[in-house]
Design a protein around this motif. Structure first.
Motif, PDB file in Angstrom:
ATOM      1  N   ASP A  49       0.886  -1.174  -0.108  1.00 37.45           N
ATOM      2  CA  ASP A  49      -0.046   0.027   0.043  1.00 37.45           C
ATOM      3  C   ASP A  49       0.901   1.318  -0.006  1.00 37.45           C
ATOM      4  O   ASP A  49       1.956   1.378   0.685  1.00 37.45           O
ATOM      5  N   VAL A  50       0.543   2.169  -0.814  1.00 32.80           N
ATOM      6  CA  VAL A  50       1.129   3.649  -0.985  1.00 32.80           C
ATOM      7  C   VAL A  50       0.789   4.262  -0.148  1.00 32.80           C
ATOM      8  O   VAL A  50       1.250   5.158   0.707  1.00 32.80           O
ATOM      9  N   ASN A  51      -0.791   4.982  -0.529  1.00 32.28           N
ATOM     10  CA  ASN A  51      -1.265   5.994   0.298  1.00 32.28           C
ATOM     11  C   ASN A  51      -2.882   5.829   0.318  1.00 32.28           C
ATOM     12  O   ASN A  51      -3.454   6.761   0.278  1.00 32.28           O
ATOM     13  N   THR A  52      -3.204   4.620   0.403  1.00 29.39           N
ATOM     14  CA  THR A  52      -4.690   4.305   0.682  1.00 29.39           C
ATOM     15  C   THR A  52      -5.126   4.079   2.115  1.00 29.39           C
ATOM     16  O   THR A  52      -4.446   4.893   2.955  1.00 29.39           O
ATOM     17  N   SER A  53      -5.570   2.960   2.403  1.00 23.10           N
ATOM     18  CA  SER A  53      -5.867   2.451   3.826  1.00 23.10           C
ATOM     19  C   SER A  53      -5.955   1.143   3.883  1.00 23.10           C
ATOM     20  O   SER A  53      -6.051   0.470   2.922  1.00 23.10           O
ATOM     21  N   PRO A  54      -5.917   0.632   5.102  1.00 28.63           N
ATOM     22  CA  PRO A  54      -5.962  -0.843   5.136  1.00 28.63           C
ATOM     23  C   PRO A  54      -7.459  -1.554   4.901  1.00 28.63           C
ATOM     24  O   PRO A  54      -7.420  -2.505   4.519  1.00 28.63           O
ATOM     25  N   GLU A  55      -8.277  -0.338   4.657  1.00 30.91           N
ATOM     26  CA  GLU A  55      -9.784  -1.005   4.486  1.00 30.91           C
ATOM     27  C   GLU A  55      -9.901  -0.890   2.836  1.00 30.91           C
ATOM     28  O   GLU A  55     -11.082  -1.154   2.182  1.00 30.91           O
ATOM     29  N   THR A  56      -8.928  -0.095   2.182  1.00 29.23           N
ATOM     30  CA  THR A  56      -9.274   0.258   0.760  1.00 29.23           C
ATOM     31  C   THR A  56      -9.042  -1.528  -0.212  1.00 29.23           C
ATOM     32  O   THR A  56      -9.866  -1.417  -0.926  1.00 29.23           O
ATOM     33  N   TRP A  57      -8.144  -2.134   0.111  1.00 23.92           N
ATOM     34  CA  TRP A  57      -8.034  -3.225  -0.489  1.00 23.92           C
ATOM     35  C   TRP A  57      -8.104  -4.649   0.206  1.00 23.92           C
ATOM     36  O   TRP A  57      -7.735  -4.599   1.542  1.00 23.92           O
ATOM     37  N   SER A  58      -8.759  -5.568  -0.011  1.00 28.38           N
ATOM     38  CA  SER A  58      -9.307  -6.772   0.607  1.00 28.38           C
ATOM     39  C   SER A  58      -9.515  -8.044  -0.523  1.00 28.38           C
ATOM     40  O   SER A  58      -9.542  -7.714  -1.625  1.00 28.38           O
ATOM     41  N   VAL A  59      -9.619  -9.150  -0.026  1.00 30.71           N
ATOM     42  CA  VAL A  59      -9.650 -10.200  -0.665  1.00 30.71           C
ATOM     43  C   VAL A  59     -10.803 -10.914  -0.383  1.00 30.71           C
ATOM     44  O   VAL A  59     -11.021 -11.345   0.943  1.00 30.71           O
ATOM     45  N   LYS A  60     -12.122 -11.141  -1.088  1.00 29.48           N
ATOM     46  CA  LYS A  60     -13.383 -11.550  -0.869  1.00 29.48           C
ATOM     47  C   LYS A  60     -13.696 -12.615  -1.853  1.00 29.48           C
ATOM     48  O   LYS A  60     -13.792 -12.222  -3.052  1.00 29.48           O
ATOM     49  N   ASN A  61     -13.952 -13.915  -1.555  1.00 28.88           N
ATOM     50  CA  ASN A  61     -14.427 -14.914  -2.218  1.00 28.88           C
ATOM     51  C   ASN A  61     -13.467 -15.207  -3.654  1.00 28.88           C
ATOM     52  O   ASN A  61     -13.874 -15.087  -4.587  1.00 28.88           O
ATOM     53  N   GLY A  62     -11.979 -14.921  -3.374  1.00 27.32           N
ATOM     54  CA  GLY A  62     -11.196 -15.192  -4.301  1.00 27.32           C
ATOM     55  C   GLY A  62     -11.102 -13.821  -5.077  1.00 27.32           C
ATOM     56  O   GLY A  62     -10.175 -13.878  -6.189  1.00 27.32           O
ATOM     57  N   LEU A  63     -11.352 -12.890  -4.770  1.00 26.96           N
ATOM     58  CA  LEU A  63     -11.442 -11.514  -5.650  1.00 26.96           C
ATOM     59  C   LEU A  63     -10.699 -10.542  -5.038  1.00 26.96           C
ATOM     60  O   LEU A  63     -10.976 -10.392  -3.697  1.00 26.96           O
ATOM     61  N   LEU A  64      -9.978  -9.757  -5.748  1.00 30.08           N
ATOM     62  CA  LEU A  64      -9.413  -8.457  -5.233  1.00 30.08           C
ATOM     63  C   LEU A  64     -10.268  -7.376  -5.319  1.00 30.08           C
ATOM     64  O   LEU A  64     -10.776  -7.010  -6.293  1.00 30.08           O
ATOM     65  N   VAL A  65     -10.777  -7.025  -3.867  1.00 32.50           N
ATOM     66  CA  VAL A  65     -11.869  -5.824  -4.207  1.00 32.50           C
ATOM     67  C   VAL A  65     -11.252  -4.451  -3.665  1.00 32.50           C
ATOM     68  O   VAL A  65     -10.513  -4.653  -2.619  1.00 32.50           O
ATOM     69  N   CYS A  66     -11.576  -3.646  -4.433  1.00 32.83           N
ATOM     70  CA  CYS A  66     -11.169  -2.017  -4.109  1.00 32.83           C
ATOM     71  C   CYS A  66     -12.323  -1.170  -3.802  1.00 32.83           C
ATOM     72  O   CYS A  66     -13.076  -1.296  -4.721  1.00 32.83           O
ATOM     73  N   THR A  67     -12.117  -0.406  -2.599  1.00 34.69           N
ATOM     74  CA  THR A  67     -13.638   0.204  -2.239  1.00 34.69           C
ATOM     75  C   THR A  67     -13.199   1.591  -3.116  1.00 34.69           C
ATOM     76  O   THR A  67     -14.531   2.238  -3.378  1.00 34.69           O
ATOM     77  N   GLY A  68     -12.177   1.845  -3.467  1.00 31.85           N
ATOM     78  CA  GLY A  68     -11.948   3.280  -4.396  1.00 31.85           C
ATOM     79  C   GLY A  68     -11.693   4.322  -3.623  1.00 31.85           C
ATOM     80  O   GLY A  68     -11.497   5.473  -4.037  1.00 31.85           O
ATOM     81  N   LYS A  69     -11.784   4.152  -1.985  1.00 29.88           N
ATOM     82  CA  LYS A  69     -11.508   5.209  -1.279  1.00 29.88           C
ATOM     83  C   LYS A  69     -10.520   4.674  -0.130  1.00 29.88           C
ATOM     84  O   LYS A  69     -10.635   3.770   0.472  1.00 29.88           O
ATOM     85  N   PRO A  70      -9.648   5.873   0.275  1.00 29.74           N
ATOM     86  CA  PRO A  70      -9.526   7.126  -0.649  1.00 29.74           C
ATOM     87  C   PRO A  70      -8.815   7.085  -1.809  1.00 29.74           C
ATOM     88  O   PRO A  70      -8.115   5.728  -2.128  1.00 29.74           O
ATOM     89  N   ILE A  71      -8.649   7.768  -2.582  1.00 34.47           N
ATOM     90  CA  ILE A  71      -7.788   7.994  -3.864  1.00 34.47           C
ATOM     91  C   ILE A  71      -6.577   7.866  -3.398  1.00 34.47           C
ATOM     92  O   ILE A  71      -5.850   8.205  -2.626  1.00 34.47           O
ATOM     93  N   GLY A  72      -5.863   6.843  -4.295  1.00 30.49           N
ATOM     94  CA  GLY A  72      -4.490   6.483  -4.080  1.00 30.49           C
ATOM     95  C   GLY A  72      -3.963   5.229  -4.769  1.00 30.49           C
ATOM     96  O   GLY A  72      -4.914   4.835  -5.853  1.00 30.49           O
ATOM     97  N   VAL A  73      -3.048   4.649  -4.438  1.00 34.51           N
ATOM     98  CA  VAL A  73      -2.570   3.481  -5.251  1.00 34.51           C
ATOM     99  C   VAL A  73      -1.893   2.447  -4.230  1.00 34.51           C
ATOM    100  O   VAL A  73      -1.618   2.701  -3.260  1.00 34.51           O
ATOM    101  N   MET A  74      -1.854   1.162  -4.571  1.00 35.33           N
ATOM    102  CA  MET A  74      -0.993   0.341  -4.204  1.00 35.33           C
ATOM    103  C   MET A  74      -0.003  -0.310  -5.351  1.00 35.33           C
ATOM    104  O   MET A  74      -0.376  -0.184  -6.292  1.00 35.33           O
ATOM    105  N   ARG A  75       1.145  -0.606  -4.670  1.00 36.31           N
ATOM    106  CA  ARG A  75       2.258  -0.905  -5.860  1.00 36.31           C
ATOM    107  C   ARG A  75       2.638  -2.497  -5.797  1.00 36.31           C
ATOM    108  O   ARG A  75       2.601  -2.938  -4.845  1.00 36.31           O
ATOM    109  N   SER A  76       3.469  -2.824  -6.902  1.00 33.38           N
ATOM    110  CA  SER A  76       3.888  -4.133  -6.795  1.00 33.38           C
ATOM    111  C   SER A  76       5.122  -3.996  -5.983  1.00 33.38           C
ATOM    112  O   SER A  76       5.665  -3.213  -5.825  1.00 33.38           O
ATOM    113  N   THR A  77       5.624  -5.429  -5.387  1.00 34.42           N
ATOM    114  CA  THR A  77       6.716  -5.426  -4.671  1.00 34.42           C
ATOM    115  C   THR A  77       7.977  -5.272  -5.476  1.00 34.42           C
ATOM    116  O   THR A  77       8.984  -4.842  -4.907  1.00 34.42           O
TER     117      THR A  77
END
Length: 252
Positions: A49-77
């Motif tokens: 995670d670069v500048n979003t929040s712990p709640e922005t990105w999650s895994v649910k039922n095998g899918l990567l889910v993004c809430t869209g908030k706050p605006i920002g990105v996560m990057r590859s390692t």
């Protein structure tokens, strides 16, 4: 025209079997080219995670889910130079906005987004929801895989809409439906296939190695596949076109 327009991507794909059989590494073993899953369906182990929040990105039922908030990105390692990237995604809201950044420095600026080559992911209703002040819809070129240098990155568009390159054909599906992007990125040139057909391209980017970033920009979006096949290195190091190197020296 289409043969000439997309010959670059076709040549890369056709050459891969020959390269994988004939190219040798320093150990004398033939180098193999295969896809690596950057999203394993279980966790975010390949992402930072670069500048979003712990709640922005999650895994649910095998899918990567993004809430869209706050605006920002996560990057590859990892950082990547030349590669083929497959992303399968769907917006969950009309007018949703997201994207994937290639060759990014992963250092957000004032708009909370980094420098890099953006492969746009806009839901089809976006131009009608985010209208001009006079109420007229935005240009339809915004949707269906527009390519552009973000955060100051420069490049030459294949099908210009200003400094951006818009697709020759509108092939993206609306919210709730899955889309498949195949992105071929080699030596500053990007070719984009949307749902089975190459329809856009951009070249001569002034950044040619960096991070991949997934974007949160206000609306829920799901990803079910993010896969990458790394290709042989080019001249990014030699030309000084590597972005975000200092982040690799930090502990994630």
């Amino acid at each position: 025209m289409s043969r000439l327009r997309f010959g670059f991507a076709g040549a890369i794909l056709l050459a891969l079997p020959l390269v994988s059989q004939g190219e040798e590494s320093g150990s004398g073993q033939a180098e193999e080219f295969s896809f690596v899953e950057l999203f394993n369906g279980k966790d975010l182990s390949n992402w930072v995670d670069v500048n979003t929040s712990p709640e922005t990105w999650s895994v649910k039922n095998g899918l990567l889910v993004c809430t869209g908030k706050p605006i920002g990105v996560m990057r590859s390692t990892k950082m990547y130079e030349n590669f083929i990237l497959i992303v399968e995604w769907r917006h969950m809201e009309a007018g949703g906005n997201s994207g994937v950044f290639l060759w990014s420095d992963a250092k957000p600026e004032g708009n909370r987004l980094p420098r890099g080559m953006e492969v746009q992911m806009l839901e089809l209703q976006w131009p009608y929801i985010h209208t001009h002040r006079n109420g007229k819809p935005r240009h339809l070129g915004y949707v269906s895989g527009e390519l552009f240098g973000a955060g100051g990155m420069r490049a030459v568009p294949e099908n210009p809409r200003g400094s951006r390159s818009m697709s020759y054909e509108m092939r993206c599906k609306g919210h709730g439906e899955w889309n498949r992007y195949v992105v071929v990125a080699v030596d500053g040139t990007v070719k984009l296939s949307i749902n089975g057909k190459f329809v856009n391209g951009i070249r001569e980017a002034d950044g040619r190695k960096g991070f991949l970033c997934l974007e949160a920009e206000g609306a829920e979006i799901h990803f079910r596949r993010v896969s990458i096949m790394e290709l042989p290195d080019g001249r990014a190091e030699e030309l000084g076109m590597v972005l975000g190197r200092e982040l690799t020296e930090k502990k994630d």
